[in-house]
Design an enzyme around this catalytic site. Structure first.
Site, short mmCIF file in Angstrom:
data_model
loop_
_atom_site.label_atom_id
_atom_site.label_comp_id
_atom_site.label_asym_id
_atom_site.label_seq_id
_atom_site.Cartn_x
_atom_site.Cartn_y
_atom_site.Cartn_z
N ARG A 112 4.45 -10.16 8.11
CA ARG A 112 3.08 -9.85 7.70
C ARG A 112 2.05 -10.64 8.50
O ARG A 112 0.90 -10.19 8.65
CB ARG A 112 2.91 -10.14 6.21
CG ARG A 112 3.45 -9.01 5.35
CD ARG A 112 3.21 -9.29 3.90
NE ARG A 112 3.38 -8.08 3.11
CZ ARG A 112 3.57 -8.07 1.81
NH1 ARG A 112 3.61 -9.21 1.14
NH2 ARG A 112 3.71 -6.94 1.16
N LYS A 153 14.63 -1.67 -9.94
CA LYS A 153 14.13 -1.06 -11.18
C LYS A 153 13.72 0.40 -11.05
O LYS A 153 12.89 0.75 -10.22
CB LYS A 153 12.95 -1.86 -11.71
CG LYS A 153 13.35 -3.20 -12.30
CD LYS A 153 12.16 -4.06 -12.59
CE LYS A 153 11.84 -4.11 -14.06
NZ LYS A 153 10.59 -4.86 -14.30
N GLY A 196 7.83 -4.60 1.46
CA GLY A 196 8.26 -5.98 1.59
C GLY A 196 9.76 -6.15 1.75
O GLY A 196 10.24 -6.59 2.81
N GLY A 210 4.38 -1.97 -2.84
CA GLY A 210 3.66 -1.29 -3.92
C GLY A 210 2.58 -0.37 -3.37
O GLY A 210 2.39 0.75 -3.83
C1 3PG Z 1 3.04 -7.61 -2.12
O1 3PG Z 1 3.75 -8.53 -1.74
O2 3PG Z 1 3.51 -6.59 -2.64
C2 3PG Z 1 1.57 -7.68 -1.86
O3 3PG Z 1 1.25 -8.83 -1.15
C3 3PG Z 1 0.81 -7.61 -3.17
O4 3PG Z 1 1.15 -8.69 -3.98
P1 3PG Z 1 1.03 -8.54 -5.56
O5 3PG Z 1 2.07 -7.51 -5.96
O6 3PG Z 1 1.31 -9.90 -6.12
O7 3PG Z 1 -0.36 -8.07 -5.87
MG MG Z 2 4.62 -6.34 -4.65
#
Ligand code: 3PG
Ligand code: MG
Length: 399
Positions: free
Chosen positions: A41, A206, A356, A380
């Site tokens: 990242r 999940k 991620g 996400g």
């Molecule tokens: C992630 O790692 O999915 C993003 O950096 C967002 O982080 P968060 O889910 O804690 O908002």
């Molecule tokens: Mg996340």
């Protein structure tokens, strides 16, 4: 897309101007040593930061890391990230030990043209993630004071309605950075007009996290391959016993319903690697999915599943992959994820790795990143994009 871009901002000239860049520098850290275990990242925002540095901007970078609870917490400090960012940029990055306090103010005030500063973790401040508009707004005012323009390059956080993502762009001239633009371009081809066959591979632990995207994808995709911890809830829905594997009991009915409606598009594992315990050195064997012993848990998909999934992937022209097939961090349970990743790279397809964990898996397994069409920095965020949701960070740039 009615979004102004970094190139528009550069064309105006940014020399000597303060540019506030929201990045997603939420990198995984080693629990013991605190060292950065995957800097993907950080590398992903270098094109945007490099262009601003070269153009002589005073670059103020902000990000979150982890989920601290609105107050400083040393284990979530961005300080190691400042070090790594400086190495990658080839020039030291000045680090502010707070986000909008005295250290941040003096660090920003002292920046020379072409220099980069990183502010401490945004989430050390309650205002960043607050649901209260006024509280978020007050924090956004403080942040916005550090910039004459705002660049959003935090694709991994565009699905969050947070001050630095949603409220700051309402206060400053704003543009999308190179990473955000590229991510949106790629994901929009998957939703608008994917070349067929379009095959999606979903894994991870999940079902409940993936339910909305499965619903949204079913009408669009030609095949949906499901592995990882979440496959056991689907296997249970088929009437199979899953031993002590991960199981979301309250999702079994939903999975049964999805399977019924899927027109045979959903493919599940036919064999799995089962172990005595969730441990790297646990005794393990490969069994058919109808022969999972009651005292053992599945930690990876088996070789026949890899072969079947690979056969489904081989004719694909478009592939989206989110979520590992097993506990790839443990070598004994990494073969499924590796096998699927290799099948994806072998297909003559435009392949997108979402998120991620799967992106980290690609790098941790030593696979060649360039053999994938695109590796997204947002887990996400990319799923919510594919679900067709409005992403607050993108909406804020459109205004
Ligand atoms: C992630 O790692 O999915 C993003 O950096 C967002 O982080 P968060 O889910 O804690 O908002
Ligand atoms: Mg996340």
């Amino acid at each position: 897309m009615s979004i102004r871009t970094l190139d528009d901002l550069l064309a105006e000239g940014v020399s000597g101007r303060r540019v506030l860049v929201r990045a997603d520098l939420n990198v995984p850290l080693d629990k013991q040593s605190g060292a950065i275990t995957d800097d993907g990242r950080i590398r992903a925002v270098l094109p945007t930061l490099g262009a601003l540095v070269e153009a002589g901007a005073k670059v103020v970078v902000c990000s979150h890391l982890g989920r601290p609870k609105g107050a400083p917490d040393p284990q979530f400090s961005l300080s190691p990230v400042a070090g790594r960012l400086g190495e990658l940029l080839g020039a030291p990055v000045r680090f502010a030990t707070d986000t909008v306090g005295e250290s941040a103010r003096s660090t920003v005030a002292d920046l020379a043209d072409g220099q980069v500063a990183l502010l401490e973790n945004l989430r050390f401040n309650v205002g960043e993630t607050s649901k209260d508009e006024a509280e978020r707004g007050a924090f956004a005012d403080q942040l916005a004071a550090f910039g004459d323009a705002y660049v959003d390059d935090a694709f991994g956080a565009v699905h969050r309605k947070h001050a630095s993502v949603f409220d700051v762009p309402a206060r400053l001239p704003h543009v999308a950075g190179r990473l955000v633009l590229r991510e949106v371009e790629v994901l929009s081809t998957l939703t608008a007009d994917p070349q067929r066959p379009y095959v999606v591979v979903l894994g991870g632990s999940k079902v409940s996290d993936k339910l909305a995207v499965i619903e949204a994808l079913l009408p669009t995709v030609d095949r949906l391959l499901i592995g990882g911890g979440m496959c056991f809830t689907f296997l249970k829905a088929q009437g199979l016993e899953v031993g002590t594997s991960l199981l979301e009991k309250d999702m079994v009915e939903t999975c049964r319903n999805l399977l019924e409606r899927s027109n045979g598009k959903i493919m599940l594992p036919v064999d799995v690697v089962v172990a005595d315990a969730f441990a790297p050195d646990a005794a393990h064997d490969t069994v058919r999915v109808d022969g999972i012993p009651s005292h053992r848990l599945g930690l990876d998909v088996g070789p026949e599943t890899v072969a079947g999934f690979s056969a489904a992937l081989s004719p694909a022209k478009t592939i989206f992959w989110n979520g590992p097939m097993g506990v790839f961090e443990m070598p004994a349970f990494a073969a499924g994820t590796r096998g699927i990743a290799e099948a994806i790279t072998k297909a003559d397809a435009f392949s997108v790795v979402g998120g991620g964990d799967s992106a980290a898996a690609v790098r941790a397994l030593g696979l060649d990143e360039s053999s994938f069409g695109h590796i997204s920095t947002g887990g996400g965020a990319s799923l919510e994009y594919l679900e067709g949701k409005t992403l607050p960070g993108i909406a804020a740039l459109e205004n």
